[in-house]
Design an enzyme around this catalytic site. Sequence first.
Site, PDB file in Angstrom:
ATOM      1  N   ALA A  63      51.607  21.248  19.323  1.00 54.11           N
ATOM      2  CA  ALA A  63      50.623  21.404  18.253  1.00 54.11           C
ATOM      3  C   ALA A  63      49.953  20.050  18.069  1.00 54.11           C
ATOM      4  O   ALA A  63      50.448  19.038  18.562  1.00 54.11           O
ATOM      5  CB  ALA A  63      51.337  21.805  16.969  1.00 54.11           C
ATOM      6  N   GLY A 102      54.740  23.237  20.675  1.00 54.21           N
ATOM      7  CA  GLY A 102      53.895  24.436  20.609  1.00 54.21           C
ATOM      8  C   GLY A 102      53.400  24.874  21.973  1.00 54.21           C
ATOM      9  O   GLY A 102      53.123  26.052  22.189  1.00 54.21           O
ATOM     10  N   GLU A 105      56.106  26.936  23.273  1.00 55.06           N
ATOM     11  CA  GLU A 105      56.140  28.166  22.470  1.00 55.06           C
ATOM     12  C   GLU A 105      55.020  29.123  22.890  1.00 55.06           C
ATOM     13  O   GLU A 105      55.219  30.339  22.943  1.00 55.06           O
ATOM     14  CB  GLU A 105      56.052  27.797  20.988  1.00 55.06           C
ATOM     15  CG  GLU A 105      57.310  27.092  20.478  1.00 55.06           C
ATOM     16  CD  GLU A 105      57.160  26.563  19.081  1.00 55.06           C
ATOM     17  OE1 GLU A 105      57.998  26.910  18.234  1.00 55.06           O
ATOM     18  OE2 GLU A 105      56.176  25.824  18.825  1.00 55.06           O
ATOM     19  N   GLU A 125      60.245  18.663  18.825  1.00 54.15           N
ATOM     20  CA  GLU A 125      59.870  18.588  17.413  1.00 54.15           C
ATOM     21  C   GLU A 125      60.873  17.789  16.575  1.00 54.15           C
ATOM     22  O   GLU A 125      60.497  17.105  15.622  1.00 54.15           O
ATOM     23  CB  GLU A 125      59.739  20.006  16.827  1.00 54.15           C
ATOM     24  CG  GLU A 125      58.504  20.770  17.277  1.00 54.15           C
ATOM     25  CD  GLU A 125      58.691  21.510  18.588  1.00 54.15           C
ATOM     26  OE1 GLU A 125      57.867  22.382  18.910  1.00 54.15           O
ATOM     27  OE2 GLU A 125      59.651  21.190  19.334  1.00 54.15           O
TER      28      GLU A 125
HETATM   29  N1  T1G Z   1      49.140  15.884  18.914  1.00 50.85           N
HETATM   30  C1  T1G Z   1      48.150  14.975  18.738  1.00 50.85           C
HETATM   31  N2  T1G Z   1      47.962  13.871  19.542  1.00 50.85           N
HETATM   32  C2  T1G Z   1      48.812  13.724  20.554  1.00 50.85           C
HETATM   33  C3  T1G Z   1      49.877  14.630  20.799  1.00 50.85           C
HETATM   34  C4  T1G Z   1      50.014  15.758  19.924  1.00 50.85           C
HETATM   35  N3  T1G Z   1      50.968  16.677  20.091  1.00 50.85           N
HETATM   36  N4  T1G Z   1      50.564  14.184  21.878  1.00 50.85           N
HETATM   37  C5  T1G Z   1      49.944  13.059  22.287  1.00 50.85           C
HETATM   38  N5  T1G Z   1      48.905  12.774  21.511  1.00 50.85           N
HETATM   39  C6  T1G Z   1      47.963  11.654  21.655  1.00 50.85           C
HETATM   40  C7  T1G Z   1      48.630  10.288  21.488  1.00 50.85           C
HETATM   41  O1  T1G Z   1      48.684   9.909  20.159  1.00 50.85           O
HETATM   42  C8  T1G Z   1      47.710   9.406  22.312  1.00 50.85           C
HETATM   43  O2  T1G Z   1      46.589   9.135  21.527  1.00 50.85           O
HETATM   44  C9  T1G Z   1      47.286  10.314  23.459  1.00 50.85           C
HETATM   45  O3  T1G Z   1      47.499  11.657  22.995  1.00 50.85           O
HETATM   46  C10 T1G Z   1      48.081  10.120  24.723  1.00 50.85           C
HETATM   47  O4  T1G Z   1      49.456  10.223  24.387  1.00 50.85           O
HETATM   48  C11 T1G Z   1      54.389  24.197  16.153  1.00 50.85           C
HETATM   49  C12 T1G Z   1      55.528  21.656  15.356  1.00 50.85           C
HETATM   50  C13 T1G Z   1      52.757  14.376  26.055  1.00 50.85           C
HETATM   51  C14 T1G Z   1      54.656  13.067  26.855  1.00 50.85           C
HETATM   52  O5  T1G Z   1      56.132  15.964  20.256  1.00 50.85           O
HETATM   53  O6  T1G Z   1      55.434  13.116  23.826  1.00 50.85           O
HETATM   54  O7  T1G Z   1      54.328  21.343  18.671  1.00 50.85           O
HETATM   55  O8  T1G Z   1      46.880   6.716  21.285  1.00 50.85           O
HETATM   56  O9  T1G Z   1      50.024   7.841  24.937  1.00 50.85           O
HETATM   57  O10 T1G Z   1      52.536   8.470  27.481  1.00 50.85           O
HETATM   58  O11 T1G Z   1      56.473  23.916  17.110  1.00 50.85           O
HETATM   59  O12 T1G Z   1      52.188  12.117  24.296  1.00 50.85           O
HETATM   60  O13 T1G Z   1      45.415   7.608  23.038  1.00 50.85           O
HETATM   61  O14 T1G Z   1      44.763   7.822  20.627  1.00 50.85           O
HETATM   62  O15 T1G Z   1      51.834   9.496  24.389  1.00 50.85           O
HETATM   63  O16 T1G Z   1      51.215  10.116  28.837  1.00 50.85           O
HETATM   64  C15 T1G Z   1      55.441  18.551  19.748  1.00 50.85           C
HETATM   65  C16 T1G Z   1      54.140  14.543  21.797  1.00 50.85           C
HETATM   66  C17 T1G Z   1      54.406  18.473  18.672  1.00 50.85           C
HETATM   67  C18 T1G Z   1      54.869  15.753  22.237  1.00 50.85           C
HETATM   68  C19 T1G Z   1      52.309  12.190  27.041  1.00 50.85           C
HETATM   69  N6  T1G Z   1      54.999  17.765  20.879  1.00 50.85           N
HETATM   70  N7  T1G Z   1      53.493  13.838  22.881  1.00 50.85           N
HETATM   71  O17 T1G Z   1      52.745  10.900  27.026  1.00 50.85           O
HETATM   72  O18 T1G Z   1      50.526   9.706  26.535  1.00 50.85           O
HETATM   73  S1  T1G Z   1      54.943  19.325  17.241  1.00 50.85           S
HETATM   74  C20 T1G Z   1      55.392  16.499  21.028  1.00 50.85           C
HETATM   75  C21 T1G Z   1      54.215  13.145  23.800  1.00 50.85           C
HETATM   76  C22 T1G Z   1      54.814  20.987  17.662  1.00 50.85           C
HETATM   77  C23 T1G Z   1      55.216  23.325  17.112  1.00 50.85           C
HETATM   78  C24 T1G Z   1      55.394  21.946  16.718  1.00 50.85           C
HETATM   79  C25 T1G Z   1      53.441  12.355  24.803  1.00 50.85           C
HETATM   80  C26 T1G Z   1      53.292  13.045  26.176  1.00 50.85           C
HETATM   81  P1  T1G Z   1      45.877   7.762  21.633  1.00 50.85           P
HETATM   82  P2  T1G Z   1      50.543   9.229  25.031  1.00 50.85           P
HETATM   83  P3  T1G Z   1      51.771   9.728  27.561  1.00 50.85           P
END
Ligand code: T1G
Length: 687
Positions: A63, A102, A105, A125
């Site tokens: 998400a 998400g 999911e 999450e």
């Molecule tokens: N939402 C918004 N921005 C995100 C994002 C996300 N989920 N994931 C990454 N970004 C932005 C990040 O801030 C950065 O921005 C750019 O993308 C590149 O990321 C309903 C509740 C995928 C392994 O926890 O672990 O789903 O700094 O530098 O090293 O159940 O990003 O460039 O402006 O980290 O290649 C669950 C989070 C969400 C995964 C890639 N998902 N992301 O790593 O790039 S909660 C996560 C990561 C959810 C549902 C629920 C990593 C990555 P900027 P990066 P990377």
Amino acid sequence: MSDFVKVSRDGDVAVVTIDNPPVNALSFRVREPLMQALVELRDDASVAAIVIACAGRTFVAGADITEFGKPMQQPELRAIVAVLETIAKPTVAAIHGTALGGGLELALGCHFRVADAGAKLGLPEVKLGLLPGGGGTVRLPRLVGALKALKMVVSGSPVGATEAHEAGLVDAVFEGDLTTHAVNFAREIARKGGPFTPVRDRDGLKGTDLAALDAEAADLARKARGLEAPIACAQAVRNAVMLPFDAALAAERALFVKLVASDQSRAQRHVFFAEREAAKLPGKDIVKRRIARVGVIGAGTMGGGIAMAFANGGYPVTMLETSHEALQRGLATIDKNYSVSVTRGSLTADAKRERLALFKGSTDYADLADCDLIVEAVFEDMAVKKEVFGKLDAVAKPGAILATNTSYLDINEIAASTSRPQDVLGLHFFSPANVMKLLEIVRAEVTAPDALATVVDLARRIGKVAVVVGVCHGFVGNRMLAARGAESEALLLEGATPSQIDQAFTDFGWPMGPFQMGDLAGLDIGWRNRKARGQTAVIADTLCEQGRFGQKTGWGFYLYENGSRTPAPDPEVEVLIRDKAAERGIAPRAISAEEIIERTLYPLINEGAKILEEGIAARASDIDVVWVNGYGFPVGKGGPLFWAGLEGPARIIERLEYWHQRTSKDVFKPAPLLKRMAETGSWEAGG
Ligand code: T1G
């Protein structure tokens, strides 16, 4: 058609491609057109199957975290997954890069999942203080079983494509053009005909061993250290076993809504973005220097760990020592460390062989001439450092980056002792350097921007969280630690015991308190540092004079029987403390846990404010990243400066002024920026 969701056809197979760089987060601008596309394709009789794929480097990484805490725009992910499950024709998720949160999911809403061999799938999450809120805790167990699902959801760690396939999470793994494989897979499935069972109706829960599940959940709960999300995750998976599908889904929702509004999740989301912000340097598109080989000077504890960190990142390493014996000792320790990982199963024997093959040992500085980066990790003495940098200056190739691992010495002075100060900087690793994530990158006054940008990028490549800081004594972390350390010692003299203080810290959420930490790291390191600066800590110094260096000598603030790592209170230490207090006319008194936290963390925050004022750190969030990744500050509190916002800056100032009055100690004199933060609510100087 939207810019973020494109639909194409390959004969009777429709391909829905999500395109929302950089990580295809399920922002509202994706969800709305996605819902529309799925409804249309569901009702389009010419479509025999649907493939959901993503453009760019990854499948949906979750998400959109930036949307949390704001009113959620419809449709939500749950509604999209619910529609997916009404589609009678086969739906296939084509997963490359990462399918996280998400994103997984959404894929669990499909009948089938196919993955690229390099893909990673997970529900992280919990690392954001949340639990999966799009049905992941209820659908995943129906595919992989409750126990596997529990481990995946509570750890938040992703699994690889092969493991996912073995677990039944994905139906096929492909190399090469994934979308084409997915289309062929979908067409073949459609040709065979349905019915196609949605995941919600799969029988992965059959025969769940509830006792085993509860035992595992209890074990995981013990490690939660006050974090709410791991407990909620375990509860949600148990609900999936015990409740009907829709009831479990509703229960998941209720837990999600509670957590997303919690201070803990806000803190952990702050840390997520703070870690990414910390890696951003002023100036655009700085051309980085090429790093092909790394040199490490010193094969002791720090040098060995640093060399392993680079080898683990795939970099060939030249290790330099003053003598052949010292070199062999260092290389043997590295070999032993890798063997421990193989025994634990966190490394394969092949990987160990590959990593050891990256090491080259030498006792000749000339062998560093082909290194692009050289990190010095020798004895913490300015004269020794200057001698090493003098030799480096003579042999290192033009453009090589010369780094020191000092944890407090003046890097401007070290740089000025070379003919190339612009190539000198600090790379302050934390022990054990191959494990600890934090890398404090110290820019000296004249460090070249491209040298800085190169090592910040390199830090990410070796799995470190980098924070760039300026030169001052102890940089950011150790300077603030000194403020906390001094008060910890004062509290002992006034009547608290090491266990009492450590207990207050573990209750706060730290992995361990200052005295256990001191014993683990070795009390002699701080002792040498204090002596070098003409400073004293009466109790710690006395312990060291008695050879009580902590775990490594079997006694420190605590006793460690027969090499165990379990600290046992030592009555002799308490007698020593009382004697030292009596010598200073200090009568012991009862001290509360609240006073302990107040007198140790408020000065730490205050020192952080001064560091920001001086520009040693660029952002308040950088200081939080240093403390969460380098000093075990509880992630559920977001770091010291984020926590100051939760704790209340006005209260912190009032209590600092109270203790300043009582003790006249500078550490309690509120910093101007802290006062301004109390007025404006922001740490930004102009806030
Ligand atoms: N939402 C918004 N921005 C995100 C994002 C996300 N989920 N994931 C990454 N970004 C932005 C990040 O801030 C950065 O921005 C750019 O993308 C590149 O990321 C309903 C509740 C995928 C392994 O926890 O672990 O789903 O700094 O530098 O090293 O159940 O990003 O460039 O402006 O980290 O290649 C669950 C989070 C969400 C995964 C890639 N998902 N992301 O790593 O790039 S909660 C996560 C990561 C959810 C549902 C629920 C990593 C990555 P900027 P990066 P990377």
